[in-house]
Design an enzyme around this catalytic site. Structure first.
Site, PDB file in Angstrom:
ATOM      1  N   THR A  43       0.800  -1.222   0.000  1.00  0.00           N
ATOM      2  CA  THR A  43       0.000   0.000   0.000  1.00  0.00           C
ATOM      3  C   THR A  43       0.831   1.268   0.000  1.00  0.00           C
ATOM      4  O   THR A  43       0.366   2.312  -0.423  1.00  0.00           O
ATOM      5  CB  THR A  43      -0.915   0.022   1.236  1.00  0.00           C
ATOM      6  OG1 THR A  43      -0.101  -0.121   2.414  1.00  0.00           O
ATOM      7  CG2 THR A  43      -1.908  -1.116   1.189  1.00  0.00           C
ATOM      8  N   GLU A  72       6.681  -3.440   7.145  1.00  0.00           N
ATOM      9  CA  GLU A  72       6.073  -4.757   7.378  1.00  0.00           C
ATOM     10  C   GLU A  72       5.144  -4.752   8.585  1.00  0.00           C
ATOM     11  O   GLU A  72       5.076  -5.706   9.343  1.00  0.00           O
ATOM     12  CB  GLU A  72       7.154  -5.836   7.528  1.00  0.00           C
ATOM     13  CG  GLU A  72       8.082  -5.932   6.352  1.00  0.00           C
ATOM     14  CD  GLU A  72       7.363  -5.973   5.016  1.00  0.00           C
ATOM     15  OE1 GLU A  72       6.277  -6.569   4.940  1.00  0.00           O
ATOM     16  OE2 GLU A  72       7.876  -5.393   4.040  1.00  0.00           O
TER      17      GLU A  72
END
Length: 621
Positions: A140, A386
């Site tokens: 994203t 992450e």
């Protein structure tokens, strides 16, 4: 007269245990140590990986040098038939650079392997393993692609006939394999300067009417048939396998990077001398000051605790993921819950610890030549990539509360959650000696975690009982959720350290030192979170005083072995790239010679003197 080199040699003579024995334990056995030494020797002896001038390079020079190293690494992997994940991580650690193709192996390849059908794997994995393309992972945010990658696994919403089926993984070609120019409809580039990662081309990606074949949607778990029929996966989280692996790798990286910073700071603190204890006596080694020990000994202890939990995390990942691949999906939520919390806790704690190590080096810690500056800059983003840490804590908390409320879904690793502490229960510590007993330290962290999970559950239920809708109640409970997740992770790491240490076969001297390290990690954790241990009376004020008093006692016991403890991490000088932390201790010659190579020192008189300073000095103002 003492010298930095002789000071460090003397420290090593004081060590009471066999350093090589501990190195083997850290590496996972003698054979693994020999393998590590072999892999590191390949890198150390290859001039491509020389880092003498790294700190003087521009960003473009660093990127170019890192690309050169990437290509050489690929050649080495092929020459020596290296395809093991642990071997690859070992080589990256000693290279000590952020390579532009790192995600090719850490994210792209595992995603294709774990989410692709047999046909897709047969097509894409040979191209991947032979480096006929360079893959990356685009989710994203800006940051995964840029100038290097030719292909990406893109996480995007799947729409069929105007109906959205959520996020799925798609293979998208970004650049031509002939001339590396962007494909039609693709806009891709580098995002510019960052706090760290100067050698990486973190990038942006925009797509305008880009078409891909249907078979470039990864379809191991979810399928779209030629007629548009959609078959959903048995569990939507099955697509996050590669991300979970990276989170497990981050736990390992937290241990490694904190260990590197602690190695530099401990060695430097043992050769840096400051202030005579008495007139006419030698200046004290900075490490002999208790305040310096209070900065650095907890970082060494934390590095060991994280090294132990990193091994547990990787073993758990491989065991549980094997179950998932066999169709046993019950392990998936456990794996996600464990990896999310431990990634957040270890990243957050290690980043803070690295900065403590940098400051403990005084003014030289501010110099790039210390090596710690680069470790800090490059590890700092682990708190957000992450999975941003707060979001991950919240995910872990939701899993903990589910276990708390639904005992049937609670895995064995979380069974302590089901134990309800008796009202009025008290900590069993009666004396300072009791604080050296692992069972009592684990008991304190277990009680704290149990209470924080119960508190979070109660807070959420109170919000809902007051008529707050569930979504808003979850939002309002966020602070309590984060607290319970942190308490759980802290307990998990303390418990794991003492459990694993108890099973280690080693000399009595080494076992006692390792237990003392665990005690330091636990006692500092109690003091740093004293409010949570004291708030329900489980720990009382007198016991907290015992905890505070025991900490410097443990430092004194560990003091003769501190250099041995960091030597056992066995970082070669190339992996540290530090004037302060080199193995031989020759700090000041290295600092002097490093400074002389700085670009500003190429001429005795800089050009700016003639252009600006000379007119000022000779003016009549």
């Amino acid at each position: 007269m003492a010298s930095p080199v002789s000071d460090l040699q003397n420290e090593r003579r004081k060590c009471s245990f066999n350093v090589a024995e501990l190195t083997d334990i850290i590496n996972g056995g003698r054979k693994r140590t020999e393998r590590r030494n072999f892999l590191e020797s390949i890198i150390v002896n290859d001039p491509t990986f020389n880092k003498d001038d790294t700190y003087f390079m521009s960003r473009e020079e660093q990127y170019s040098a890192a690309m050169k190293k990437s290509v050489r690494l690929v050649q080495i992997l092929k020459e020596h038939n290296i395809d093991n994940h642990d071997d690859y991580q070992t080589m990256l650690s000693v290279i000590n650079d952020n390579l532009p193709i790192a995600l090719h192996n850490s994210m792209w390849k595992p995603t294709i392997r774990d989410q692709g059908t047999d046909e897709q794997r047969n097509k894409w994995l040979p191209l991947t393993e032979n480096y006929k393309l360079i893959g990356t992972y685009a989710q994203t945010e800006l940051g995964h692609v840029g100038k290097s990658s030719t292909h990406a696994v893109v996480m995007a919403q799947l729409y069929i006939k105007n109906q959205c089926y959520g996020l799925h993984s798609f293979i998208v070609q970004l650049r031509s394999l002939k001339d590396h120019t962007p494909m039609a409809g693709i806009t891709v580039g580098d995002i510019g300067n960052k706090v760290g990662y100067e050698s990486n081309d973190n990038g942006f990606l925009a797509m305008d009417n880009v078409r891909i074949p249907r078979d470039q949607m990864l379809m191991r778990y979810a399928q779209v048939y030629p007629d548009g029929t959609y078959r959903k996966p048995a569990n939507p989280r099955l697509t996050y396998g590669a991300m979970v692996l990276v989170r497990a790798t981050i736990v390992f990286g937290s241990a490694t990077n904190l260990a590197k910073a602690a190695t530099i700071a401990v060695r430097y603190s043992c050769v840096r001398r400051q202030t005579e204890a008495k007139p006419g006596e030698s200046e004290l080694q900075v490490m002999d000051y208790v305040t310096q020990q209070h900065k650095l000994v907890p970082q060494v202890a934390t590095a060991y605790a994280f090294a132990w939990i990193a091994r547990y995390m990787m073993d758990t990942y491989h065991a549980l993921f094997a179950e998932i691949q066999s169709g046993h999906l019950g392990a998936l939520q456990e794996l996600h819950g464990i990896s999310s919390g431990l990634k957040a806790f270890t990243a957050e704690t290690s980043v803070a610890g690295i900065e403590v190590c940098r400051r403990a080096c005084g003014g030289h810690g501010y110099s790039a030549s210390s090596g710690i500056v680069t470790i800090y800059k490059n590890w700092l983003p682990s708190c957000t990539y992450e999975g941003e840490n707060t979001v991950l804590y919240l995910q872990t908390a939701r899993f903990l509360l589910k276990c708390y409320k639904q005992p049937s879904v609670t895995p064995a690793s979380m069974s302590y959650i089901l134990i309800k502490p008796l009202p009025g229960s008290r900590w069993g510590v009666k004396s300072a000696e009791d604080l050296m007993k692992p069972i009592l330290l684990v008991e304190a962290f277990e009680h704290r975690a149990q209470k924080k999970i119960a508190d979070a559950s109660r807070f959420l239920e109170n919000q809902i009982s007051q008529g707050v809708d569930t979504s808003e109640a979850m939002n309002r409970s966020g602070i309590e959720f984060v607290r319970c997740a942190k308490a759980h992770c802290h307990y998990f790491i303390v418990r794991n350290f003492f459990q694993k240490t108890a099973l280690i076969k080693c000399s009595k001297e080494l076992k006692e030192i390792l237990i003392t390290l665990g005690v330091v990690f636990a006692l500092n954790g109690i003091v740093d979170n004293s409010g949570e241990f004291l708030e329900d009376g489980f720990v009382n004020g007198a016991q907290m005083e015992l905890v505070r008093d025991r900490i410097p006692y443990c430092y004194k016991r560990l003091r003769p072995n501190l250099v041995g403890l960091v030597d056992a991490f066995a970082f070669v000088d190339l992996a540290l790239n530090s004037a302060l932390g080199s193995f031989d201790g020759d700090v000041y010659n290295r600092l002097y010679n490093w400074a002389k190579r700085a670009p500003l020192n190429k001429t005795e008189v800089h050009s700016s003197y003639h252009k600006y300073l000379k007119p000022l000095l000779q003016s009549k103002i």
